[in-house]
Motif scaffolding. Structure first.
Motif, PDB file in Angstrom:
ATOM      1  N   THR A  18       0.817  -1.216   0.000  1.00  0.00           N
ATOM      2  CA  THR A  18       0.000   0.000   0.000  1.00  0.00           C
ATOM      3  C   THR A  18       0.848   1.263   0.000  1.00  0.00           C
ATOM      4  O   THR A  18       0.368   2.324  -0.399  1.00  0.00           O
ATOM      5  CB  THR A  18      -0.945   0.011   1.206  1.00  0.00           C
ATOM      6  OG1 THR A  18      -0.169  -0.129   2.418  1.00  0.00           O
ATOM      7  CG2 THR A  18      -1.937  -1.143   1.116  1.00  0.00           C
ATOM      8  N   SER A  19       2.082   1.179   0.443  1.00  0.00           N
ATOM      9  CA  SER A  19       2.988   2.324   0.378  1.00  0.00           C
ATOM     10  C   SER A  19       4.421   1.854   0.490  1.00  0.00           C
ATOM     11  O   SER A  19       4.704   0.773   1.031  1.00  0.00           O
ATOM     12  CB  SER A  19       2.681   3.341   1.483  1.00  0.00           C
ATOM     13  OG  SER A  19       3.047   2.828   2.758  1.00  0.00           O
ATOM     14  N   THR A  38       8.065   3.686   1.662  1.00  0.00           N
ATOM     15  CA  THR A  38       8.655   4.884   2.246  1.00  0.00           C
ATOM     16  C   THR A  38      10.089   4.583   2.706  1.00  0.00           C
ATOM     17  O   THR A  38      10.540   3.431   2.637  1.00  0.00           O
ATOM     18  CB  THR A  38       7.832   5.366   3.449  1.00  0.00           C
ATOM     19  OG1 THR A  38       7.730   4.298   4.415  1.00  0.00           O
ATOM     20  CG2 THR A  38       6.430   5.784   3.016  1.00  0.00           C
ATOM     21  N   THR A  75       4.862  -1.126   3.252  1.00  0.00           N
ATOM     22  CA  THR A  75       3.709  -1.317   4.125  1.00  0.00           C
ATOM     23  C   THR A  75       2.630  -2.100   3.389  1.00  0.00           C
ATOM     24  O   THR A  75       2.290  -1.780   2.243  1.00  0.00           O
ATOM     25  CB  THR A  75       3.143   0.035   4.580  1.00  0.00           C
ATOM     26  OG1 THR A  75       4.162   0.753   5.296  1.00  0.00           O
ATOM     27  CG2 THR A  75       1.938  -0.161   5.496  1.00  0.00           C
ATOM     28  N   ARG A  81       5.075   6.917  -7.275  1.00  0.00           N
ATOM     29  CA  ARG A  81       5.136   8.307  -7.711  1.00  0.00           C
ATOM     30  C   ARG A  81       6.364   8.643  -8.571  1.00  0.00           C
ATOM     31  O   ARG A  81       6.234   9.307  -9.601  1.00  0.00           O
ATOM     32  CB  ARG A  81       5.072   9.238  -6.490  1.00  0.00           C
ATOM     33  CG  ARG A  81       5.004  10.717  -6.862  1.00  0.00           C
ATOM     34  CD  ARG A  81       4.804  11.563  -5.620  1.00  0.00           C
ATOM     35  NE  ARG A  81       3.526  11.295  -4.990  1.00  0.00           N
ATOM     36  CZ  ARG A  81       2.384  11.855  -5.364  1.00  0.00           C
ATOM     37  NH1 ARG A  81       2.358  12.700  -6.378  1.00  0.00           N
ATOM     38  NH2 ARG A  81       1.273  11.555  -4.742  1.00  0.00           N
TER      39      ARG A  81
END
Length: 458
Positions: free
Chosen positions: A222-223, A225, A234, A257
């Motif tokens: 989901t992400s 980082t 994550t 991104r």
């Protein structure tokens, strides 16, 4: 060729709009991630790129702790719905590579990918992976005088990169002795193989698990980082905290991104017939079962499967607004079915009435310059994507490149022409969609009227 406007009622009833390969081996996904873990290397994407990277890293250093997260099952994306051609092609074409990067760099890259083609066969035999691999190669074929000029050009370019001895341009009669199609005007043989991409992916998953790689299927990232110098993936079930991070999601890479405008998911379609009977097989002379690829922008290709079905694919490759990859909306595309049925009838009139059992589509990752990109960001993220529909051998090579980048090795692999190269980006929507429509129309026009646009466009 079939009229693309013929949809709906003209399409044969009873066709399965699902990927044929998935029915050749049942899938029991492994358990998802259920807790926080720490490791040396975290990989997002359980396709060929991620698994080959893990495989080569474990070979180089068995002590490395590696965790892969995959949102579906290993090989569910482009790896498992590919058409099974093991080719040396890098990007869209040999001509584009030589003209864009020069003869010597293209020669080195083709030699390395050629090595991967051989090693795929050895991998399957060593690890008892039944990928239905047939090391019979394929033919690049021409169906017009304009396409014959393209074949002659590619033979000349192959000579420049040192492959002349393996390429012999066959005339109409010689070509039809290899593939008995009245549509073929000439051909040359390309080394390579045909295989079942789904079975290769599932076999590779079993091998890397056996090497100690943690492969978490049904685990959506989901992400991604960076916290306290570590990369954090994550998921709904837990976090993967890793020293090194690999993003190997090809057509899905735009979801991150930094890569949003570097890769575009383009849909590729195929049809697969019912298995041919012995009587039907005898209607067309095709003794050695090589595949073939027609020399045009929107390629058309054909091959046998292991159970003697005929697979035809290619043709117009649409891009849907907003990078839409939803199978529920685009897996079935009746105009693609009719286009490919028409192509099958053009190549093999004796088989024009074969029943289509499957018709489906899937996304491949396209880059602005039509070559893959492999490299590392300043933030220490390693990546590989954009195989442009030719990823079976290339992903094997990409796994070695990523191994060497992660281990900070200066090698032939880490210096290939598509490694850490500055990339051209796609524009934002709606300009990206408009540009795709325009380029598609231009390439299709060139396919229909090659004498009006003779310059290599891609």
């Amino acid at each position: 060729m079939a009229n693309l406007s013929q949809t709906g009622p003209s399409v044969q009833a009873g066709i399965k709009h699902s990927i044929y390969w998935r029915d050749t081996e049942a899938v029991e996904p492994g358990p998802p991630l259920s807790e926080d873990v720490h490791c040396d290397v975290g990989i997002v994407g359980g396709g060929y790129t991620g698994m080959w990277t893990a495989y080569f890293l474990k070979q180089a250093d068995p002590s490395l702790s590696i965790h892969i997260v995959e949102m579906d099952y290993a090989g569910a994306g482009a790896s498992g719905h590919a058409d099974g051609f093991v080719t040396p092609t890098i990007g869209h074409s040999l001509a584009g590579l030589v003209h864009g990067f020069g003869t010597e760099r293209a020669k080195t890259a083709y030699a390395v990918v050629g090595r991967s083609m051989l090693e795929l066969d050895r991998f399957c035999r060593k690890h008892d992976v039944d990928a239905e691999l047939e090391p019979n190669g394929y033919f690049s074929v021409a169906t017009s005088e304009a396409q014959l000029r393209l074949l002659r050009r590619d033979v000349d370019l192959a000579e420049r990169i040192g492959a002349r001895n393996s390429l012999q341009l066959l005339d109409r009669e010689q070509a039809r002795e290899r593939i008995g199609s009245p549509a073929i005007h000439g051909a040359f043989k390309v080394g390579g193989a045909l295989l079942n991409p789904h079975r290769l992916a599932r076999g590779l998953a079993r091998v890397v698990r056996g090497m100690g790689v943690h492969l978490h299927e049904q685990t959506l990232a989901t992400s991604v980082t960076k916290e306290n110098g570590k990369h954090v993936i994550t998921t709904s079930g837990g976090r993967v905290v890793a020293d090194r991070l690999v993003l190997g999601t090809d057509a899905y890479q735009h979801g991150f991104r930094p890569f949003r405008h570097r890769v575009k998911p383009v849909w590729s379609y195929a049809v697969v017939t019912e298995p041919l009977t012995d009587e039907q097989l005898a209607q067309v002379h095709w003794p050695d079962r090589e595949g073939f690829v027609e020399a045009r922008n929107f390629i058309i290709f054909g091959r046998f499967t292991a159970d003697n079905r005929l697979l035809f694919g290619g043709g117009p490759a649409p891009y849907f607004y907003g990078r839409d990859m939803a199978e529920s909306r685009h897996m079935r595309r009746d105009e693609a079915t009719e286009f490919l049925r028409g192509a099958l009838a053009r190549y093999f009139p004796a088989w024009r009435d074969l029943r289509i059992a499957y018709s489906y589509g899937g996304c491949v990752g396209m880059t602005r310059d039509f070559v893959p990109h492999v490299g590392s960001t300043e933030d220490g993220v390693h990546y590989a994507y954009g195989y442009c529909g030719n990823g079976i051998a290339l992903t094997h090579t990409a796994g070695k490149i990523l191994r060497d980048l992660i281990l900070e090795r200066d090698s032939t692999y880490s210096n290939l022409l598509f490694v850490n190269r500055k990339e051209r980006r796609f524009p934002v929507e709606p300009l990206s969609w408009v540009g795709a429509k325009g380029l598609t129309a231009l390439l299709a026009f060139q396919d229909r009227h090659p004498n009006l646009i003779k310059r290599q466009l891609v």
